[in-house]
Scaffold this active site. Structure first.
Site, PDB file in Angstrom:
ATOM      1  CB  CYS A 285       4.424 -32.379  29.812  1.00 39.11           C
ATOM      2  SG  CYS A 285       3.288 -33.075  30.942  1.00 39.11           S
ATOM      3  N   GLY A 286       6.766 -33.516  32.013  1.00 37.56           N
ATOM      4  CA  GLY A 286       7.449 -34.938  32.336  1.00 37.56           C
ATOM      5  C   GLY A 286       6.478 -36.384  32.376  1.00 37.56           C
TER       6      GLY A 286
ATOM      7  CG  HIS B 205       8.152 -26.861  38.671  1.00 37.44           C
ATOM      8  ND1 HIS B 205       6.930 -27.337  38.927  1.00 37.44           N
ATOM      9  CD2 HIS B 205       8.482 -27.356  37.443  1.00 37.44           C
ATOM     10  CE1 HIS B 205       6.413 -28.308  37.975  1.00 37.44           C
ATOM     11  NE2 HIS B 205       7.226 -28.281  37.020  1.00 37.44           N
TER      12      HIS B 205
ATOM     13  CD  GLU C 124       0.575 -30.445  36.083  1.00 37.53           C
ATOM     14  OE1 GLU C 124       0.694 -29.683  35.108  1.00 37.53           O
ATOM     15  OE2 GLU C 124       0.528 -31.445  36.367  1.00 37.53           O
TER      16      GLU C 124
ATOM     17  CB  CYS D 210       3.537 -32.215  38.435  1.00 39.25           C
ATOM     18  SG  CYS D 210       4.404 -31.020  37.451  1.00 39.25           S
ATOM     19  N   GLY D 211       5.328 -34.594  36.494  1.00 39.41           N
ATOM     20  CA  GLY D 211       6.765 -35.001  36.259  1.00 39.41           C
ATOM     21  C   GLY D 211       7.812 -34.027  36.628  1.00 39.41           C
TER      22      GLY D 211
ATOM     23  N   GLY E  33       7.584 -31.257  37.971  1.00 44.31           N
ATOM     24  CA  GLY E  33       7.484 -30.527  39.465  1.00 44.31           C
ATOM     25  C   GLY E  33       8.204 -31.788  40.312  1.00 44.31           C
TER      26      GLY E  33
HETATM   27  N1  LIG Z   1       1.353 -27.569  33.970  1.00 39.19           N
HETATM   28  C1  LIG Z   1       2.637 -27.530  33.284  1.00 39.19           C
HETATM   29  C2  LIG Z   1       2.762 -28.310  32.125  1.00 39.19           C
HETATM   30  C3  LIG Z   1       2.382 -29.759  32.411  1.00 39.19           C
HETATM   31  C4  LIG Z   1       3.720 -30.328  33.704  1.00 39.19           C
HETATM   32  C5  LIG Z   1       3.327 -31.498  34.125  1.00 39.19           C
HETATM   33  N2  LIG Z   1       2.205 -32.282  33.791  1.00 39.19           N
HETATM   34  C6  LIG Z   1       4.245 -32.824  34.053  1.00 39.19           C
HETATM   35  O1  LIG Z   1       3.815 -33.929  34.093  1.00 39.19           O
HETATM   36  O2  LIG Z   1       5.757 -32.078  34.161  1.00 39.19           O
HETATM   37  C7  LIG Z   1       2.954 -26.131  32.935  1.00 39.19           C
HETATM   38  O3  LIG Z   1       2.187 -25.474  32.532  1.00 39.19           O
HETATM   39  O4  LIG Z   1       4.167 -25.837  33.193  1.00 39.19           O
END
Ligand SMILES: N[C@H](CCC[C@H](N)C(=O)O)C(=O)O
Length: 273
Positions: free
Chosen positions: A71-72, A161, A210, A219-220, A222
């Protein structure tokens, strides 16, 4: 249970410290604590654990209880948390995640962390066809939903992604098509869905549906995946500002992917399980 609530550009998380290795059902706790009516409310749960191979270990669970590899926005909050809570007073941290080792460089001001730069590692852009049941042409392929057709790219930034370019990012479209694309059967582990508007060769706008959390403000991973796909598709440079609802992330794709952005505390307290 003691908790802290934090956010990275509005992508919000509950952080708990489990360095003492208590036996906790993290998925069940994530569902309860992230509920925005019956819990504290957040997009996900971050857990601090001991690591045998790095300075510290971060686990991440989405609000639906599913565990993600990385999670970024969360890892920036995690790094700020362990530094300011004096768990790990290092300005350069080696953090173990299920997606591998990440390196965090903290920008400190008056002993507070105001910006964090993360080496997110290398994007997985090869053998996409074997990982997903996809025929791709340079990462790109067609998605046909009954009323709509998309040209998409898919890659892994620790987590899957899918990137879709659009001239006009509308929440209504994200709420309709995001959940459908998330669960398409050619993504064996589901996918995060990023809607991307290219503003210039050094700036893009991204909104993400997400996996396991729904529409979030940022979303980091993303943002990183969107920069990699846009660069490989010749749409941007490799150093890009990603405009999100509450601010920007600065992403550089230079063999590894580097992401720099803020992390904030919101509150701390005691959660009655
Ligand atoms: N929901 C994402 C995880 C959190 C990623 C997102 N919150 C970020 O900041 O990268 C997944 O299940 O792949």
């Amino acid at each position: 249970m003691y908790f802290a609530k934090m956010h990275g550009l509005g992508n919000d998380f509950i952080v708990i410290n489990n360095l003492d290795g208590r036996n906790i059902d993290y998925s069940n706790l994530a569902r309860k604590i992230c509920d925005r009516h019956f819990g504290i409310g957040a997009d996900g749960l971050l857990v601090v654990e001991k690591s045998k191979i790095a300075d510290i270990k971060m686990l991440i669970f989405n609000s639906d209880g599913s565990q993600a590899e990385m999670c970024g926005n969360g890892i920036r909050c995690f790094a700020k948390y362990v530094f300011e809570k004096e768990i790990l007073k290092k300005e350069k941290m080696i953090i173990e995640t299920l997606a591998g080792i990440m390196v965090a460089e903290l920008k400190i001001n008056n002993s507070l962390v105001n910006f964090v730069k993360i080496n997110m590692g290398k994007p997985q852009i090869n053998n996409i066809e074997s990982i997903f049941n996809l025929k791709v042409d340079n990462l790109n392929y067609e998605i046909n939903l009954n009323e709509k057709k998309f040209i998409a790219s898919t890659l892994l930034m620790g987590v899957p992604h899918t990137i879709i370019y659009t001239e006009d990012i509308k929440d209504d479209d994200i709420l309709i098509f995001g959940p459908q694309i998330e669960k398409l059967d050619f993504y064996p582990y589901k996918t995060n869905v990023n809607f991307v508007k290219v503003i210039s060769n050094k700036k893009i706008k991204v909104k993400t549906w997400e996996r396991g959390a729904g529409l979030t403000l940022a979303c980091g991973t993303g943002s990183c995946a969107s920069v990699v796909a846009a660069y490989l598709n010749g749409l941007t440079n490799n150093l890009v500002e990603v405009e999100l609802e509450a601010g920007s992330l600065f992403i550089e794709y230079n063999d590894d992917v580097y992401m720099e952005g803020p992390a904030e505390f919101i509150c701390e307290g005691n959660f009655f399980e």
